[in-house]
Design a protein around this motif. Structure first.
Motif: not given
Length: 458
Positions: A43-55, A191-195
């Motif tokens: 859950d934490g991985f999916d919630m937070y990775f977006l902000g790190k690679i936004l650009p 982030g999709g396969v592992v859950p």
């Protein structure tokens, strides 16, 4: 724990709360901790990775960082919706079915997002996925708290929350090491396969006994579950199960948290979650971009700094969990957020190129923010009885997600206006002081006890 009046033939009664609290921590409790921790890590991985690679996502879709604002906003809206509707469902049908539903849907939608071809498509997919991954934290914590003896409850919840933050760490390591090789699409695939694969883990843990008792104290599955845990327990076929001195289960369900017994507590919890999760969402989604745009700090370097910062967050969480069982929790959480405000302010004043000083401020910020939010999560989980426990933390989180809509929207405006980094971080420090004041007020209302005088029987 169990009693029967043989002369009158009255039904035997068994105190499940006392049974859970008096059990030693065994393999079932450890298994529940491990599996809930894994689920929260994902859950934490999916919630937070977006902000790190936004650009990087923006560039891959042919735009700029500003174009990602709708994606961030839709995700936060979805998370707010999910926090209000999914935890009550867990209070009605069970913790495990809702966790399985969430893993299935957000895993599938995250995988689909790897093939997004526009900002609008990505925004819709992240918005719907947010409905499901925002619910996993409150439901997972409810299941864990109800499966753990009271003397280890805060510590076990804190360990699980360290793993939730570990998802943040995992995404940081991936960005630092594999962004160029995987591309932004690779993060959505992982982030999709592992859950989806993690659904199998839910087969190895039992449903919450507290949930079953509050749904139907004469459910025969309760006796079966207790016998599996401890074959030596003697139970009559017609045993009625109950939860200690808990008051009668309210017919109003989660709406009872707005009744006279819990009203002031609920209002204060909702308000402090609005500011806390709002600030977390702002910094999780935009801090990397602020530093990239206004301080020339690369995404890979920021990700490396956040890997170090994670250990501050993990330490803050474990210290919080250990101390909450030993001192006034409200004054403890208040102190955390005062330190949080100072650290956020410092991040705007120290140039990232002064690596040691900047990383020190980042570690302190993570210690205070993550540890402080752990304290809030523990308060919101333990301040309500089982029949509204998922709803209590979920709805508090829902109001937090409303902050998670408002604060990142303001972050997008600050990015578009090219506000100085010093000003952005100074303003961002103010909500942390508001949180400290609200937690202090909640401590006064509840007399320094989790749940307070009104919730003493919860």
């Amino acid at each position: 724990m169990a009693s029967i009046n043989a002369s009158t033939g009255e039904r035997a009664r068994f105190d499940v709360a006392e049974y859970i609290d008096n059990r030693p921590v065994g393999k079932r409790e450890i298994a529940t901790l491990v599996i809930v921790s894994i689920v929260l890590f994902l859950d934490g991985f999916d919630m937070y990775f977006l902000g790190k690679i936004l650009p990087a996502i923006a560039e891959g879709l042919g735009g700029t960082s500003v174009d990602m604002a709708p994606v961030v906003n839709y995700q936060q809206i979805g998370m707010a919706i999910g926090a209000f509707i999914m935890p009550p469902l867990a209070d009605r049908i069970g913790r495990k079915p809702v966790l399985g539903l969430c893993l299935s849907v957000f895993g599938s939608l995250t995988l689909w997002a790897a093939w997004a071809t526009s900002f609008d498509m990505l925004a819709i997919l992240r918005g719907v996925a947010g409905i499901f991954f925002s619910a996993m934290l409150p439901v997972g914590l409810a299941l864990l708290s109800e499966s753990t003896p009271k003397k280890r409850r805060a510590l076990f919840m804190s360990i699980a929350l360290v793993c939730f933050s570990g998802g943040n760490l995992g995404s940081g390591i991936m960005v630092n090491q594999f962004l160029d090789e995987l591309g932004w699409e690779g993060f959505f695939i992982v982030g999709g396969v592992v859950p989806l694969a993690a659904l199998l883990f839910l087969l190895f843990i039992p449903e919450s006994l507290s949930f079953r008792v509050n749904r139907n104290g004469r459910d025969p599955r309760i006796a079966e579950a207790i016998r599996r845990r401890n074959p030596e327990v003697q139970l009559a076929d017609d045993t009625e199960f109950y939860m200690g001195d808990q008051a009668e289960v309210s017919k109003y369900g989660p709406l009872a948290m707005f009744g006279s017994r819990y009203r002031v507590q609920t209002i204060l919890l909702f308000a402090l979650c609005f500011f806390s999760l709002g600030n977390i969402a702002l910094l999780a989604n935009y801090l990397a971009t602020f530093l990239y745009e206004f301080a020339d700090l690369s995404l890979e370097t920021f990700a490396f700094y956040m890997i170090i910062g994670y250990f501050g967050g993990a330490s803050g969480t474990l210290v919080m969990g250990w101390l909450m069982d030993r001192m006034n929790p409200y004054w403890l959480i208040t102190a955390y957020f005062v330190v949080d405000a100072v650290a956020i302010f410092s991040l705007g004043q120290i140039p990232p190129q002064l690596a040691v000083a900047f990383v020190t401020a980042l570690v302190v910020w993570n210690f205070a923010q993550v540890g402080g939010q752990t304290g809030i999560n523990n308060l919101a989980t333990l301040s309500y009885p089982p029949e509204m426990r998922s709803s209590g933390i979920g709805w508090a989180g829902g109001f937090g997600r409303l902050g998670g809509i408002a604060f990142p929207a303001l972050g997008g405006l600050a990015l578009a206006a090219a506000m100085p980094l010093e000003m952005i971080m100074t303003v961002t420090a103010i909500p942390a002081l508001v949180i400290a004041a609200l937690v202090f007020a909640l401590g006064v209302v509840n007399g320094g006890v989790i749940g307070g005088r009104q919730g003493a029987k919860a």
